[in-house]
Design a protein around this motif. Structure first.
Motif, PDB file in Angstrom:
ATOM      1  N   ASN A 279      24.173 -31.181 -37.436  1.00  0.00           N
ATOM      2  CA  ASN A 279      24.442 -31.079 -38.720  1.00  0.00           C
ATOM      3  C   ASN A 279      23.964 -29.832 -39.539  1.00  0.00           C
ATOM      4  N   ILE A 280      23.079 -29.294 -38.965  1.00  0.00           N
ATOM      5  CA  ILE A 280      22.744 -27.881 -39.520  1.00  0.00           C
ATOM      6  C   ILE A 280      23.894 -26.950 -39.077  1.00  0.00           C
ATOM      7  N   ALA A 281      24.392 -27.056 -37.742  1.00  0.00           N
ATOM      8  CA  ALA A 281      25.592 -26.146 -37.480  1.00  0.00           C
ATOM      9  C   ALA A 281      26.895 -26.438 -38.397  1.00  0.00           C
ATOM     10  N   SER A 282      26.990 -27.691 -38.848  1.00  0.00           N
ATOM     11  CA  SER A 282      28.181 -28.011 -39.526  1.00  0.00           C
ATOM     12  C   SER A 282      28.060 -27.511 -40.849  1.00  0.00           C
ATOM     13  N   VAL A 283      26.652 -27.649 -41.484  1.00  0.00           N
ATOM     14  CA  VAL A 283      26.631 -27.200 -42.933  1.00  0.00           C
ATOM     15  C   VAL A 283      26.504 -25.704 -42.711  1.00  0.00           C
ATOM     16  N   LEU A 284      26.230 -25.155 -41.835  1.00  0.00           N
ATOM     17  CA  LEU A 284      26.418 -23.591 -41.606  1.00  0.00           C
ATOM     18  C   LEU A 284      27.617 -22.987 -41.722  1.00  0.00           C
ATOM     19  N   LYS A 285      28.695 -23.890 -41.021  1.00  0.00           N
ATOM     20  CA  LYS A 285      29.857 -23.404 -40.861  1.00  0.00           C
ATOM     21  C   LYS A 285      30.496 -22.949 -42.204  1.00  0.00           C
TER      22      LYS A 285
ATOM     23  N   ARG B  21      18.160 -37.935 -31.606  1.00  0.00           N
ATOM     24  CA  ARG B  21      18.092 -37.528 -32.855  1.00  0.00           C
ATOM     25  C   ARG B  21      17.961 -35.832 -33.158  1.00  0.00           C
ATOM     26  N   SER B  22      17.296 -35.387 -32.330  1.00  0.00           N
ATOM     27  CA  SER B  22      17.408 -33.965 -32.405  1.00  0.00           C
ATOM     28  C   SER B  22      18.715 -33.409 -32.265  1.00  0.00           C
ATOM     29  N   TYR B  23      19.522 -33.809 -31.570  1.00  0.00           N
ATOM     30  CA  TYR B  23      20.891 -33.389 -31.349  1.00  0.00           C
ATOM     31  C   TYR B  23      21.766 -33.643 -32.669  1.00  0.00           C
ATOM     32  N   LYS B  24      21.450 -34.560 -33.068  1.00  0.00           N
ATOM     33  CA  LYS B  24      22.272 -34.961 -34.436  1.00  0.00           C
ATOM     34  C   LYS B  24      21.741 -33.894 -35.622  1.00  0.00           C
TER      35      LYS B  24
ATOM     36  N   ASP C 291      14.194 -35.712 -41.463  1.00  0.00           N
ATOM     37  CA  ASP C 291      14.133 -34.240 -41.472  1.00  0.00           C
ATOM     38  C   ASP C 291      15.248 -33.925 -42.561  1.00  0.00           C
ATOM     39  N   PHE C 292      15.165 -32.817 -43.225  1.00  0.00           N
ATOM     40  CA  PHE C 292      15.866 -32.416 -44.486  1.00  0.00           C
ATOM     41  C   PHE C 292      17.547 -32.399 -43.785  1.00  0.00           C
ATOM     42  N   ALA C 293      17.485 -32.099 -42.692  1.00  0.00           N
ATOM     43  CA  ALA C 293      19.042 -31.883 -41.907  1.00  0.00           C
ATOM     44  C   ALA C 293      19.537 -33.434 -41.575  1.00  0.00           C
ATOM     45  N   GLU C 294      18.768 -34.516 -41.663  1.00  0.00           N
ATOM     46  CA  GLU C 294      19.314 -35.764 -41.556  1.00  0.00           C
ATOM     47  C   GLU C 294      19.855 -36.236 -42.809  1.00  0.00           C
ATOM     48  N   VAL C 295      19.520 -35.914 -43.941  1.00  0.00           N
ATOM     49  CA  VAL C 295      19.805 -36.446 -45.088  1.00  0.00           C
ATOM     50  C   VAL C 295      20.988 -35.659 -45.970  1.00  0.00           C
TER      51      VAL C 295
ATOM     52  N   GLU D  29      18.164 -19.895 -45.917  1.00  0.00           N
ATOM     53  CA  GLU D  29      18.482 -18.743 -46.740  1.00  0.00           C
ATOM     54  C   GLU D  29      20.135 -18.578 -46.837  1.00  0.00           C
ATOM     55  N   VAL D  30      21.060 -19.294 -45.940  1.00  0.00           N
ATOM     56  CA  VAL D  30      22.345 -18.824 -46.294  1.00  0.00           C
ATOM     57  C   VAL D  30      23.150 -20.290 -46.383  1.00  0.00           C
ATOM     58  N   ILE D  31      22.786 -21.364 -46.256  1.00  0.00           N
ATOM     59  CA  ILE D  31      23.500 -22.491 -46.534  1.00  0.00           C
ATOM     60  C   ILE D  31      23.790 -22.672 -48.044  1.00  0.00           C
ATOM     61  N   LYS D  32      25.128 -23.185 -48.159  1.00  0.00           N
ATOM     62  CA  LYS D  32      25.520 -23.203 -49.613  1.00  0.00           C
ATOM     63  C   LYS D  32      26.369 -24.605 -49.646  1.00  0.00           C
ATOM     64  N   ASN D  33      26.413 -25.102 -50.957  1.00  0.00           N
ATOM     65  CA  ASN D  33      27.411 -26.188 -50.984  1.00  0.00           C
ATOM     66  C   ASN D  33      26.924 -27.650 -50.466  1.00  0.00           C
TER      67      ASN D  33
END
Length: 299
Positions: free
Chosen positions: A101-107, A94-97, A291-295, A185-189
């Motif tokens: 997902n955070i890394a994917s959104v940040l990209k 779960r933590s890995y996912k 977690d926010f990053a799960e949804v 502070e940096v994620i968008k879209n």
């Protein structure tokens, strides 16, 4: 009741493990960086994503809190630590996912790298245990590591790591000139994966100590998430702690706080949204938590 043997055991071993392996527990270090396998993140760079190993170790820390009273009374238990470092590799998928997902959104928002096997634990537990001199000693070691990799900007993904780095900057303001930002502070879209309504449990650190309560809510709502509020339960001055940081010292009290907090949140809505791995570990046994990053996902 606080067990002095337990406190002394923690103090004796925490710094030892941290100074040896950059980890607070004797586990295989790959548990911290395996989440990034296959993501093709560049190694290192001036800007890095930094997990501080918080998501990866939160559930392990929960189990550690449960067996701590026994461990602290078992003479010679430290002799087994070298074996655990090699072989014990807890995998919290779960933590890995969440981290992936955070890394994917940040990209889509920023160019960054990752330290992989060189990523250290943040030292949060030393700070929260009041072990300030030990924390200062470990912080010097962290600064040396980040400097050796030419890091100039750090993107954190959880409140405890974020706050810990700010405290390090406060202590060493004249010698460590690194920019620290949180992924909020940096994620968008971003957008929610499916329609969702939640009650939001604030991280004490984000809300009270880092002044991010409103800005985080804005990001959450921008994704299309509906938040249910109750001023007596989710208000800035009335929102309660999950009890997690107390667990190493008094697990019974920590669990009682968590149960009370979960019951209060459920009176607002049955689904709880979180932004902290330790809040999840403490509250999820008593409430449906996400977690926010799960949804969310990137557009």
């Amino acid at each position: 009741m606080i067990d002095e043997d337990q406190i002394n055991f923690i103090r004796r071993n925490l710094l030892k493990y941290l100074m040896e392996d950059y980890l607070p527990f004797p586990v295989n270090k790959s548990v911290c960086y395996e989440w990034a396998n296959g993501l093709n993140l560049k190694k290192g760079g001036e800007t890095i994503i930094y997990t501080g190993c918080s998501y990866q170790l939160a559930e392990l820390g929960k189990r550690f809190d449960e067996i701590l009273p026994t461990l602290s009374k078992f003479k010679g238990v430290e002799r087994f630590s070298s074996i655990l470092k090699v072989f014990y590799k807890p995998r919290d998928t779960r933590s890995y996912k969440i981290l992936r997902n955070i890394a994917s959104v940040l990209k889509s928002s920023v160019d960054f790298g990752y330290l992989y096997e060189n990523e250290p634990y943040s030292g949060t537990i030393l700070l929260e245990m009041g072990m300030i001199e030990e924390f200062r000693e470990y912080a010097k070691k962290l600064i040396e590591l980040f400097n050796s990799h030419g890091v100039k900007r750090i993107i954190t993904v959880d409140p405890h790591t974020h706050y810990t780095l700010f405290r390090i900057k406060e202590m060493f303001s004249s010698s460590w000139n690194v920019e620290i930002v949180n992924y909020f502070e940096v994620i968008k879209n971003i957008k929610i994966k499916s329609e969702g309504t939640f009650v939001f449990h604030d991280s004490c650190l984000y809300s009270r100590f880092l002044g991010m309560r409103d800005s985080i809510r804005e990001v959450i709502k921008s994704a299309g998430i509906v938040l249910k509020e109750d001023e007596m339960i989710t208000g800035k001055e009335t929102s309660m702690c999950c009890g997690g940081p107390l667990a190493p010292i008094n697990k019974e009290a920590s669990d009682k706080i968590a149960r009370n907090r979960a019951e209060a949140l459920k009176t607002v809505h049955n689904k709880v949204l979180l932004v902290c791995p330790f809040c999840y570990a403490n509250l999820s046994p008593y409430v449906e938590a996400y977690d926010f990053a799960e949804v969310i996902s990137g557009e």
